[in-house]
Design a protein around this motif. Sequence first.
Motif, short mmCIF file in Angstrom:
data_model
loop_
_atom_site.label_atom_id
_atom_site.label_comp_id
_atom_site.label_asym_id
_atom_site.label_seq_id
_atom_site.Cartn_x
_atom_site.Cartn_y
_atom_site.Cartn_z
N TYR A 210 0.75 -1.10 0.13
CA TYR A 210 -0.05 0.00 -0.19
C TYR A 210 0.65 1.32 0.02
N ASP A 211 1.86 1.24 0.89
CA ASP A 211 2.64 2.66 0.91
C ASP A 211 3.23 2.65 -0.25
N ARG A 212 3.66 1.66 -1.13
CA ARG A 212 4.52 1.79 -2.31
C ARG A 212 3.47 2.07 -3.27
N GLY A 213 2.33 2.28 -3.15
CA GLY A 213 1.19 2.35 -4.10
C GLY A 213 1.35 1.35 -5.28
N LYS A 215 0.40 -1.58 -8.03
CA LYS A 215 -0.56 -1.71 -8.86
C LYS A 215 -0.97 -3.21 -9.01
N HIS A 243 -5.74 2.54 -6.61
CA HIS A 243 -5.55 3.03 -5.46
C HIS A 243 -6.55 3.07 -4.44
N PHE B 37 -12.22 10.34 -5.83
CA PHE B 37 -11.81 9.35 -4.86
C PHE B 37 -11.64 10.29 -3.69
N ASP B 38 -12.21 9.83 -2.53
CA ASP B 38 -12.08 10.30 -1.08
C ASP B 38 -11.15 9.31 -0.55
N ASP B 39 -9.88 9.83 -0.23
CA ASP B 39 -8.82 9.04 0.32
C ASP B 39 -8.77 9.07 1.67
N ARG B 41 -7.29 7.69 4.09
CA ARG B 41 -6.18 7.62 4.85
C ARG B 41 -5.32 9.12 4.61
N ASN B 279 3.78 9.38 -2.19
CA ASN B 279 4.53 8.48 -3.12
C ASN B 279 3.72 7.52 -3.74
N ARG B 280 2.42 7.61 -3.72
CA ARG B 280 1.54 7.06 -4.32
C ARG B 280 0.93 7.73 -5.48
N VAL B 282 -3.04 8.36 -7.67
CA VAL B 282 -4.52 8.10 -7.53
C VAL B 282 -4.72 8.22 -9.39
N ILE C 31 -19.74 12.65 1.75
CA ILE C 31 -19.49 11.72 0.87
C ILE C 31 -18.33 10.77 1.25
N ILE C 32 -18.32 9.34 1.17
CA ILE C 32 -17.42 8.54 1.48
C ILE C 32 -16.88 8.07 0.04
#
Lengths: 285, 285, 285, 285
Positions: A210-213, A215, A243, B37-39, B41, B279-280, B282, C31-32
């Motif tokens: 996740y941290d590295r994103g 795919k 993502h 996209f509502d992130d 985190r 570092n990711r 979307v 919104i989520i």
Amino acid sequence: SNEFVLTFSCPQRPGIVHSLTGALVEHDGDIIELKQFDDPRANHYFLRLHFSVADASVAGADGPLRAELAQLAESYGAAWSLTAHGAPQRVLIMVSKFGHCLNDLLYRARVGELPVEIGAVVSNHPDHRGLVEWHGIPFFHVPVTPATKPDAEAKLLELVDRFDIDLVILARYMQILSDELTTALTGRAINIHHSFLPSFKGAKPYHQAYDRGVKTVGATAHYVNDELDEGPIIAQQVLQVDHTYGPEDLVAVGRDTECKALANAVKWHCERRVFLSGNRTVVLT
Amino acid sequence: SNEFVLTFSCPQRPGIVHSLTGALVEHDGDIIELKQFDDPRANHYFLRLHFSVADASVAGADGPLRAELAQLAESYGAAWSLTAHGAPQRVLIMVSKFGHCLNDLLYRARVGELPVEIGAVVSNHPDHRGLVEWHGIPFFHVPVTPATKPDAEAKLLELVDRFDIDLVILARYMQILSDELTTALTGRAINIHHSFLPSFKGAKPYHQAYDRGVKTVGATAHYVNDELDEGPIIAQQVLQVDHTYGPEDLVAVGRDTECKALANAVKWHCERRVFLSGNRTVVLT
Amino acid sequence: SNEFVLTFSCPQRPGIVHSLTGALVEHDGDIIELKQFDDPRANHYFLRLHFSVADASVAGADGPLRAELAQLAESYGAAWSLTAHGAPQRVLIMVSKFGHCLNDLLYRARVGELPVEIGAVVSNHPDHRGLVEWHGIPFFHVPVTPATKPDAEAKLLELVDRFDIDLVILARYMQILSDELTTALTGRAINIHHSFLPSFKGAKPYHQAYDRGVKTVGATAHYVNDELDEGPIIAQQVLQVDHTYGPEDLVAVGRDTECKALANAVKWHCERRVFLSGNRTVVLT
Amino acid sequence: SNEFVLTFSCPQRPGIVHSLTGALVEHDGDIIELKQFDDPRANHYFLRLHFSVADASVAGADGPLRAELAQLAESYGAAWSLTAHGAPQRVLIMVSKFGHCLNDLLYRARVGELPVEIGAVVSNHPDHRGLVEWHGIPFFHVPVTPATKPDAEAKLLELVDRFDIDLVILARYMQILSDELTTALTGRAINIHHSFLPSFKGAKPYHQAYDRGVKTVGATAHYVNDELDEGPIIAQQVLQVDHTYGPEDLVAVGRDTECKALANAVKWHCERRVFLSGNRTVVLT
């Protein structure tokens, strides 16, 4: 049954197939499946030969075909085995809290998809006793603490012995094995690592992913050796993600890749299709 | 055309979509595609909105819709852009000896699959001049030695400027960029790495994959930053392999994954679907 | 919980999102996740909106937000629903002799991967009673012969009613349903077909695939309608195969694709992500 | 070179491998790769054997190894071939307006990924002359109308003859071949069909896929025979899609699957890995 599987691996040299098939022809053998790999880099030869004979006794304990193959193995300096085709291997499954691989293996064994007999299930948690016993399989709860670890590992080896186990499957068993134990189980213990190795070794690979994103996530089934997460890889499975997947979503989709990679590795190993070649494997599927 | 693309990203707060769509409604806008996209985190909001308006001038340089969106962006503390839909981005491709990604990008651009205009191709080798010029695109041979590297990078930046380049594509360009250059190109340079990152960083990833006996290989398209092979990942592609693949076979099958991962990344970037988030990335596809 | 899911679909018209998000803003909604699709060919709009409110009662039975959304739905001519987020749907699983999809669904439901409560399992064979009852779920053996089919189907509908079932899952149920039954279950019955539709309709698709020598096999999860194997497709999964796969091998590898396609379809349906659009589906994942 | 490839297929009988490898041993041959398939349903045996010999002349036109293999082939009733390893096959590519497969094949041939020499390209449109001639390959524009079709096909056969062509590749050639021509080219013409066969035969398969709402699209490379779209399948490639893909989007993503399926089929055919077995193929990769 009069079907057998021969495995044979040795340094490369001309004439190996001819010699082995000569022994077959002499004893009225008939090839059903022959797979081989001449590794040009390791300069080594690997063969799996599934065949039938008119008279099964020629391949039996004192049979002449077996004797002749033994002689050939000696002259070629080969590691070899000759076993009845379809003979199930006896396995012991180790598991902690995550039960998806356990459930998957139990089901595949039940419907005959894997050539295994599950002798016992061992866990450091009591959670899966009900499911395992419903399948009619003995369940052993062996808790592990730093203090009891040597005893727990001794208990495991005792069970391996008592149930005449050929293969130990670490189906998300979350304890690190001691060097003594991994050495004792060399070549007969398969682990499922919940990541695409060698990307994300160690703990929490899905959080690292996740941290590295990334795919793509995946799972790796490999033989256990004394270097954590470094054993020879047998099977890998991957899935595309994006993502929107948080760490816990990656864990969830990862389950399917773990089940499939581990089931493939167990199937191929128990069908005697997997050969070790240094830190790599040759899988003759 | 009277179609536009709005991108908008800002700290999460209730009411953002309502405000933005309110501006649209007011100016007779009609949504064609809305992705957001509502992130949870990062506590950040990302939006890509493709819409049409009856009168294109409202979204033009001094148009009232643009002015209103600018005001909203300021009040939400947003990074934003408003561009004509389908407007091609101007790209410059850098390449060394391996030409498969170059050839793939030239073809996709030619058939209209990528919203790009290829302004120039730069290489430290002369090999691909013929193909590039056949496509009617200027080709610059800019050799690089340790001594000439600063000059070569200056030349590159001059070409970026001269050809009004929006995006630099490193299509198997085998020179490491200086920190100055990566900084200058932040967020507008995409690299294709010939491995499944973060598995096999650095040189010869296919040889590493062979040594480790992996059963899956892949390629990673990512933004360039000042940490080699560590930029935010945009797209990845993987393929299953087996023990019969030597390092050079892995190179060969890897080419297809490299072409596809890079083409996807370029397409999504140029369609303004990719947002940086730490570092990711979307990617609103 | 104060989280809700709104689904909304209606003929395209400017301003829909703005109106709906306006109702949210007014009642302190946040919104989520918002996913929407403007279908340019069907000229239809589809939305799934996951949101939270400070005070859950505004979305309750007589709540003002619900009332306002109802009014908007009427003015837009929309099909809509507003439900608590994560509220499980009650499902009934039908199965015959092949139990892999049943086992897979039972496991995924058990570990919380599917938002379902399995109310009952119905089978025309007694084989799976043990497994189902071990999971603590009522099992009904309802044999089917040409003569008893109407009674069997009446019994099924009675069970659907008695257990308050939202969704019927045909998990390799090998009986053809009558038109009356498929009509009664329109939009709330999902079938898994053991082939890549529309390739191999009807019986023995794996044998057809073998005869044709295909290199890829797959499975299709679709809504049941009154045309056999022709209902709208929700999910498909495929696997590569080769000439060594006999029909029974294709059956074996097909099991994994069936489990995964069906599990995906059930998950997406129960999360209210699937919309019917003519003979197609829109799946807002 | 002193490396050769033997292909050999015949009715099953014990002792085949032993006999063939015996001939090798006698002439100081060394196996590099041996792949075989015993088809239990067709009761037929297929072998591809890549080997080296110390003295290449033993496998030459009048060489003793060749003579011995010919004798064995006669005694087993086998179809067989013995060719220099890596010897390129001469191919002719036919194309209409869509040039992605053509471009892909030209590139792969150029970088040595395919063991082919492209003798000529024939098209019923003039569009691709520039690209083809840039690659230094003769291009023939052969328009086709109902009236000129017999002449066009005669011209094609004349070119096949003139350029000494082993394999004709229909790389999105949009004309239906006459029965006479398909018969004349049996076993030496490969077509790429832009769908996952047998799902969507005939014209506009991507539109059919859209109407049916499938979630997976694919492409099929197959030998041409006199039943349209029904020839033996060599390779297939699939991709996941979703509801947002209109027919033209499916066309675009389909291009990648077409290129890859066709390239695989051509590679395997030219490496002599593909055997016909009724309406199926055996592909010894």
